[in-house]
Design a protein around this motif. Structure first.
Motif, PDB file in Angstrom:
ATOM      1  N   CYS A   1       0.833  -1.199   0.000  1.00  0.00           N
ATOM      2  CA  CYS A   1       0.000   0.000   0.000  1.00  0.00           C
ATOM      3  C   CYS A   1       0.873   1.257   0.000  1.00  0.00           C
ATOM      4  O   CYS A   1       1.666   1.451   0.927  1.00  0.00           O
ATOM      5  N   PRO A   2       0.747   2.122  -1.006  1.00  0.00           N
ATOM      6  CA  PRO A   2       1.590   3.315  -1.082  1.00  0.00           C
ATOM      7  C   PRO A   2       1.333   4.280   0.075  1.00  0.00           C
ATOM      8  O   PRO A   2       0.241   4.323   0.639  1.00  0.00           O
ATOM      9  N   ARG A   3       2.342   5.073   0.390  1.00  0.00           N
ATOM     10  CA  ARG A   3       2.227   6.019   1.505  1.00  0.00           C
ATOM     11  C   ARG A   3       1.113   7.033   1.247  1.00  0.00           C
ATOM     12  O   ARG A   3       0.401   7.412   2.163  1.00  0.00           O
ATOM     13  N   THR A   4       0.932   7.458  -0.018  1.00  0.00           N
ATOM     14  CA  THR A   4      -0.115   8.448  -0.307  1.00  0.00           C
ATOM     15  C   THR A   4      -1.506   7.880  -0.045  1.00  0.00           C
ATOM     16  O   THR A   4      -2.400   8.596   0.404  1.00  0.00           O
ATOM     17  N   VAL A   5      -1.685   6.593  -0.301  1.00  0.00           N
ATOM     18  CA  VAL A   5      -2.977   5.948  -0.042  1.00  0.00           C
ATOM     19  C   VAL A   5      -3.227   5.893   1.466  1.00  0.00           C
ATOM     20  O   VAL A   5      -4.331   6.166   1.943  1.00  0.00           O
ATOM     21  N   ARG A   6      -2.188   5.553   2.231  1.00  0.00           N
ATOM     22  CA  ARG A   6      -2.321   5.510   3.689  1.00  0.00           C
ATOM     23  C   ARG A   6      -2.633   6.896   4.246  1.00  0.00           C
ATOM     24  O   ARG A   6      -3.422   7.036   5.183  1.00  0.00           O
ATOM     25  N   MET A   7      -2.028   7.926   3.663  1.00  0.00           N
ATOM     26  CA  MET A   7      -2.332   9.292   4.088  1.00  0.00           C
ATOM     27  C   MET A   7      -3.773   9.655   3.739  1.00  0.00           C
ATOM     28  O   MET A   7      -4.510  10.200   4.565  1.00  0.00           O
ATOM     29  N   ASP A   8      -4.171   9.342   2.510  1.00  0.00           N
ATOM     30  CA  ASP A   8      -5.499   9.734   2.028  1.00  0.00           C
ATOM     31  C   ASP A   8      -6.626   9.100   2.828  1.00  0.00           C
ATOM     32  O   ASP A   8      -7.606   9.757   3.171  1.00  0.00           O
ATOM     33  N   ILE A   9      -6.510   7.810   3.132  1.00  0.00           N
ATOM     34  CA  ILE A   9      -7.605   7.153   3.866  1.00  0.00           C
ATOM     35  C   ILE A   9      -7.675   7.701   5.288  1.00  0.00           C
ATOM     36  O   ILE A   9      -8.759   7.898   5.836  1.00  0.00           O
ATOM     37  N   ASP A  10      -6.535   8.000   5.891  1.00  0.00           N
ATOM     38  CA  ASP A  10      -6.538   8.571   7.237  1.00  0.00           C
ATOM     39  C   ASP A  10      -7.136   9.975   7.227  1.00  0.00           C
ATOM     40  O   ASP A  10      -7.922  10.325   8.111  1.00  0.00           O
ATOM     41  N   HIS A  11      -6.790  10.771   6.228  1.00  0.00           N
ATOM     42  CA  HIS A  11      -7.370  12.121   6.127  1.00  0.00           C
ATOM     43  C   HIS A  11      -8.883  12.053   5.941  1.00  0.00           C
ATOM     44  O   HIS A  11      -9.622  12.883   6.480  1.00  0.00           O
ATOM     45  N   LEU A  12      -9.343  11.067   5.193  1.00  0.00           N
ATOM     46  CA  LEU A  12     -10.785  10.901   4.995  1.00  0.00           C
ATOM     47  C   LEU A  12     -11.480  10.560   6.319  1.00  0.00           C
ATOM     48  O   LEU A  12     -12.530  11.123   6.641  1.00  0.00           O
ATOM     49  N   LEU A  13     -10.881   9.672   7.089  1.00  0.00           N
ATOM     50  CA  LEU A  13     -11.455   9.318   8.390  1.00  0.00           C
ATOM     51  C   LEU A  13     -11.377  10.503   9.355  1.00  0.00           C
ATOM     52  O   LEU A  13     -12.274  10.687  10.189  1.00  0.00           O
ATOM     53  N   LEU A  14     -10.349  11.329   9.208  1.00  0.00           N
ATOM     54  CA  LEU A  14     -10.239  12.546  10.019  1.00  0.00           C
ATOM     55  C   LEU A  14     -11.394  13.502   9.683  1.00  0.00           C
ATOM     56  O   LEU A  14     -11.971  14.131  10.576  1.00  0.00           O
TER      57      LEU A  14
ATOM     58  N   ARG B   1       5.680   2.414  11.844  1.00  0.00           N
ATOM     59  CA  ARG B   1       6.488   2.178  10.647  1.00  0.00           C
ATOM     60  C   ARG B   1       6.127   0.839  10.002  1.00  0.00           C
ATOM     61  O   ARG B   1       6.927  -0.088   9.937  1.00  0.00           O
ATOM     62  N   SER B   2       4.908   0.759   9.578  1.00  0.00           N
ATOM     63  CA  SER B   2       4.433  -0.434   8.885  1.00  0.00           C
ATOM     64  C   SER B   2       3.431   0.022   7.846  1.00  0.00           C
ATOM     65  O   SER B   2       3.065   1.192   7.800  1.00  0.00           O
ATOM     66  N   SER B   3       3.016  -0.888   7.011  1.00  0.00           N
ATOM     67  CA  SER B   3       2.065  -0.535   5.957  1.00  0.00           C
ATOM     68  C   SER B   3       0.710  -1.158   6.265  1.00  0.00           C
ATOM     69  O   SER B   3       0.578  -1.980   7.160  1.00  0.00           O
ATOM     70  N   LEU B   4      -0.286  -0.700   5.551  1.00  0.00           N
ATOM     71  CA  LEU B   4      -1.590  -1.363   5.592  1.00  0.00           C
ATOM     72  C   LEU B   4      -1.527  -2.561   4.658  1.00  0.00           C
ATOM     73  O   LEU B   4      -0.975  -2.464   3.558  1.00  0.00           O
ATOM     74  N   ASP B   5      -2.093  -3.691   5.074  1.00  0.00           N
ATOM     75  CA  ASP B   5      -2.249  -4.740   4.074  1.00  0.00           C
ATOM     76  C   ASP B   5      -3.566  -4.464   3.343  1.00  0.00           C
ATOM     77  O   ASP B   5      -4.355  -3.605   3.738  1.00  0.00           O
ATOM     78  N   TRP B   6      -3.791  -5.167   2.268  1.00  0.00           N
ATOM     79  CA  TRP B   6      -4.926  -4.827   1.405  1.00  0.00           C
ATOM     80  C   TRP B   6      -6.264  -5.067   2.097  1.00  0.00           C
ATOM     81  O   TRP B   6      -7.204  -4.302   1.904  1.00  0.00           O
ATOM     82  N   ASP B   7      -6.373  -6.107   2.907  1.00  0.00           N
ATOM     83  CA  ASP B   7      -7.618  -6.351   3.631  1.00  0.00           C
ATOM     84  C   ASP B   7      -7.899  -5.223   4.629  1.00  0.00           C
ATOM     85  O   ASP B   7      -9.056  -4.838   4.836  1.00  0.00           O
TER      86      ASP B   7
ATOM     87  N   LEU C   1      -8.390   6.507  -4.445  1.00  0.00           N
ATOM     88  CA  LEU C   1      -7.207   6.440  -3.586  1.00  0.00           C
ATOM     89  C   LEU C   1      -5.939   6.175  -4.385  1.00  0.00           C
ATOM     90  O   LEU C   1      -4.855   6.604  -4.009  1.00  0.00           O
ATOM     91  N   PHE C   2      -6.075   5.447  -5.496  1.00  0.00           N
ATOM     92  CA  PHE C   2      -4.899   5.118  -6.301  1.00  0.00           C
ATOM     93  C   PHE C   2      -4.647   6.111  -7.425  1.00  0.00           C
ATOM     94  O   PHE C   2      -3.611   6.043  -8.084  1.00  0.00           O
ATOM     95  N   ASP C   3      -5.564   7.032  -7.630  1.00  0.00           N
ATOM     96  CA  ASP C   3      -5.416   8.022  -8.694  1.00  0.00           C
ATOM     97  C   ASP C   3      -4.258   8.954  -8.342  1.00  0.00           C
ATOM     98  O   ASP C   3      -4.309   9.707  -7.384  1.00  0.00           O
ATOM     99  N   GLY C   4      -3.201   8.887  -9.108  1.00  0.00           N
ATOM    100  CA  GLY C   4      -2.034   9.723  -8.861  1.00  0.00           C
ATOM    101  C   GLY C   4      -1.061   9.162  -7.848  1.00  0.00           C
ATOM    102  O   GLY C   4      -0.019   9.780  -7.579  1.00  0.00           O
ATOM    103  N   ALA C   5      -1.371   8.012  -7.259  1.00  0.00           N
ATOM    104  CA  ALA C   5      -0.455   7.403  -6.271  1.00  0.00           C
ATOM    105  C   ALA C   5       0.785   6.861  -6.979  1.00  0.00           C
ATOM    106  O   ALA C   5       0.744   6.466  -8.144  1.00  0.00           O
ATOM    107  N   ILE C   6       1.880   6.856  -6.257  1.00  0.00           N
ATOM    108  CA  ILE C   6       3.151   6.361  -6.810  1.00  0.00           C
ATOM    109  C   ILE C   6       3.490   5.049  -6.122  1.00  0.00           C
ATOM    110  O   ILE C   6       3.470   4.963  -4.884  1.00  0.00           O
TER     111      ILE C   6
END
Length: 195
Positions: free
Chosen positions: A23-36, A83-89, A189-194
């Motif tokens: 899971c890219p860092r931008t996706v992890r940021m985006d989902i957290d910002h949405l929940l915020l 310092r870990s990533s989200l898994d897809w589930d 979430l993946f639009d524009g993610a690297i």
């Protein structure tokens, strides 16, 4: 806030081929910002999200309040960054939670977005919608406060940028509120993610 949970639309949320490594860092940021943003819209939102874990049958993926907190802290901008990533589930579970709440917020989201358009067009006073502007400003202030309180210090964004981020989340929540909301949010979430 009471939620009416019917069998939610559950499209196959497919991981784009470019992101099979994780899971890219931008996706992890985006989902957290949405929940915020959800928290800024409803002061009881965290408890609602925790209740939804059980209602949506997500206990295997998010077994506890602490596990939910750890998932939120995979956002690298967080003060308590794990310092870990989200898994897809885990990401899919957070998408399900966000969409279930967004469905309940649909009318309010449309009101806030149209109010913002009226503010930018200078129509609020002429239309007598100052109360709507007050609600919009309250949401932005709460989002800003949550963002500054939760993200590393000094905050990665300035006040104006945080306000813009808050407004962007309203649109993202609105696209998440429809019948294909999970699919739309997942793809956004993946639009524009690297990778």
């Amino acid at each position: 806030m009471q939620l009416n949970i019917s069998a939610p639309v559950n499209p196959d949320l497919i991981v784009p081929k470019d992101f099979v490594r994780g899971c890219p860092r931008t996706v992890r940021m985006d989902i957290d910002h949405l929940l915020l943003a959800i928290e800024a819209l409803d002061l009881e939102a965290v408890e609602v999200m925790l209740a939804l874990i059980e209602q949506l049958g997500l206990e295997k993926t998010i077994p506890s309040r602490v596990a939910f907190w750890r998932l939120r802290n995979t956002n690298p901008l967080r003060r308590n960054y794990q310092r870990s990533s989200l898994d897809w589930d885990e990401l899919k579970a957070l998408v399900k939670i966000a969409c279930a709440i967004a469905k309940q917020f649909d009318t309010g989201l449309r009101l806030l977005i149209s109010t913002y358009q009226q503010v930018t067009e200078g129509k609020i006073e002429a239309l007598g919608l100052q109360q709507n502007q007050f609600f919009l400003e309250g949401y932005i202030d709460r989002f800003r406060s949550l963002y500054i309180g939760r993200m590393r210090s000094p905050a990665p964004l300035n006040n104006e940028e945080i306000g813009e981020l808050a407004l962007q989340q309203l649109t993202r929540l609105l696209i998440s509120s429809g019948t294909a909301g999970e699919y739309r949010l997942w793809n956004s979430l993946f639009d524009g993610a690297i990778a």
